[in-house]
Design an enzyme around this catalytic site. Sequence first.
Site, PDB file in Angstrom:
ATOM      1  N   HIS A   1      -2.245   7.082  -2.206  1.00 36.09           N
ATOM      2  CA  HIS A   1      -3.568   6.457  -2.395  1.00 36.09           C
ATOM      3  C   HIS A   1      -4.537   6.909  -1.293  1.00 36.09           C
ATOM      4  O   HIS A   1      -5.044   6.087  -0.517  1.00 36.09           O
ATOM      5  CB  HIS A   1      -3.442   4.921  -2.429  1.00 36.09           C
ATOM      6  CG  HIS A   1      -4.589   4.246  -3.120  1.00 36.09           C
ATOM      7  ND1 HIS A   1      -4.465   3.046  -3.778  1.00 36.09           N
ATOM      8  CD2 HIS A   1      -5.905   4.606  -3.254  1.00 36.09           C
ATOM      9  CE1 HIS A   1      -5.646   2.682  -4.276  1.00 36.09           C
ATOM     10  NE2 HIS A   1      -6.543   3.621  -3.969  1.00 36.09           N
TER      11      HIS A   1
ATOM     12  N   ARG B   1      -6.323   3.635 -10.707  1.00 36.17           N
ATOM     13  CA  ARG B   1      -5.402   2.561 -10.349  1.00 36.17           C
ATOM     14  C   ARG B   1      -4.081   2.786 -11.086  1.00 36.17           C
ATOM     15  O   ARG B   1      -4.065   3.160 -12.264  1.00 36.17           O
ATOM     16  CB  ARG B   1      -5.984   1.195 -10.731  1.00 36.17           C
ATOM     17  CG  ARG B   1      -7.090   0.681  -9.818  1.00 36.17           C
ATOM     18  CD  ARG B   1      -6.604   0.381  -8.404  1.00 36.17           C
ATOM     19  NE  ARG B   1      -7.639  -0.153  -7.522  1.00 36.17           N
ATOM     20  CZ  ARG B   1      -8.379   0.562  -6.675  1.00 36.17           C
ATOM     21  NH1 ARG B   1      -8.223   1.873  -6.581  1.00 36.17           N
ATOM     22  NH2 ARG B   1      -9.274  -0.022  -5.903  1.00 36.17           N
TER      23      ARG B   1
ATOM     24  N   GLU C   1       2.417  -0.134  -5.355  1.00 39.29           N
ATOM     25  CA  GLU C   1       2.195   0.696  -4.168  1.00 39.29           C
ATOM     26  C   GLU C   1       2.742  -0.049  -2.961  1.00 39.29           C
ATOM     27  O   GLU C   1       2.382  -1.212  -2.780  1.00 39.29           O
ATOM     28  CB  GLU C   1       0.699   0.968  -3.974  1.00 39.29           C
ATOM     29  CG  GLU C   1       0.145   1.874  -5.040  1.00 39.29           C
ATOM     30  CD  GLU C   1      -1.342   2.158  -4.871  1.00 39.29           C
ATOM     31  OE1 GLU C   1      -1.917   1.768  -3.832  1.00 39.29           O
ATOM     32  OE2 GLU C   1      -1.925   2.749  -5.780  1.00 39.29           O
TER      33      GLU C   1
HETATM   34  C1  DGY Z   1     -11.270   2.237  -3.744  1.00 39.33           C
HETATM   35  O1  DGY Z   1     -12.165   2.169  -2.897  1.00 39.33           O
HETATM   36  O2  DGY Z   1     -11.228   1.485  -4.709  1.00 39.33           O
HETATM   37  C2  DGY Z   1     -10.215   3.281  -3.561  1.00 39.33           C
HETATM   38  O3  DGY Z   1      -9.147   3.131  -4.414  1.00 39.33           O
HETATM   39  C3  DGY Z   1      -9.716   3.333  -2.132  1.00 39.33           C
HETATM   40  O4  DGY Z   1     -10.623   4.060  -1.433  1.00 39.33           O
END
Ligand code: DGY
Length: 326
Positions: A286, A238, A267
């Site tokens: 992402h 993240r 983002e």
């Molecule tokens: C998640 O699933 O948390 C990812 O960041 C996106 O696939």
Amino acid sequence: MSAKPKVFVTRIIPAKGLQMVQEAWDVDLWTDDLPPSRDIMLQRVRGVAGLLCLLTDRVDGELPVAAGPQLKVVSNHAVGFDNIVVPDCTARGIPVGNTPGILTDATADFAFALLMAAARRVVEADRYVRTGQWKTWGPSVLLGSDFVGATLGIVGYGRIGQAMARRALGFDLRVIYYDPTAIPEPNDPAQKVSLETLLSESDFISLHTPLSPATRHLMDARAFAQMKQNAVLVNTARGPIIDQMALYDALKTGRIFAAALDVTDPEPLPMDSPLLELENLIIVPHIASASQSTRDKMAMMAAANLIAGVQGQRLPNCINPQVYDR
Ligand code: DGY
């Protein structure tokens, strides 16, 4: 015949999951490419029995109130759930689902791809060719870092961190990890270390920890100051785990060698972000879990959580199982 319960799905998800939900319930589907605004979310959840949301949707205490007492489940189309204030849902007895396990390999594959790309300057080299800078083969052109014998430090040794370790061991890297909650396995060639040791000994660092108050800005100026000058940092977890201004300084001044970000804060990154000027930084939108079959499985798991929740059954993957102990 009684009407089917209504559910709100906040984006078009892969058909395999969407069809499951559409066959089961009366679906209100948000079809725009961009997420619904907060106001629209609060309006559209009114009267629904279930919400299938994405990591771009914030779910806090206001949302179940706006929905009403018939809301039985929140199903997140992601394994990470920092977009959801889970205690607010738990307090109202609402189970929250996520999609663990199925995106482990896709995410680790992509983290490793980013690591190789950043350490061997693949994206920079592509730009070099496309901008006409390639005049001849040169002994010192675009030199990068070797993998064999280098040390990879993994921050967060859960499913994805361990999958990253397996890939790294196949490339003859030494693997160390920092994770306060991990219990070391006797036969694991990867070694548990303190954060300080990881920062000072790693040639490559890959982040695989959830975002929490404890991990927000874990990679700050102090952390960068402890890293090796040849360090390459990869983040597929993240964005806010990295203090981006500190990262900018570390890359700009050559304090570390390179970085690759699948996730940023915010983002998308604004187009005037100074990070976008850096040659030694790769940024992608992402997409670590973005393989066709992984996204199909995520959609099906999110759908299965939603369907079970509306039926009043235990979610196959529930983040707050304490709701069932009441
Ligand atoms: C998640 O699933 O948390 C990812 O960041 C996106 O696939």
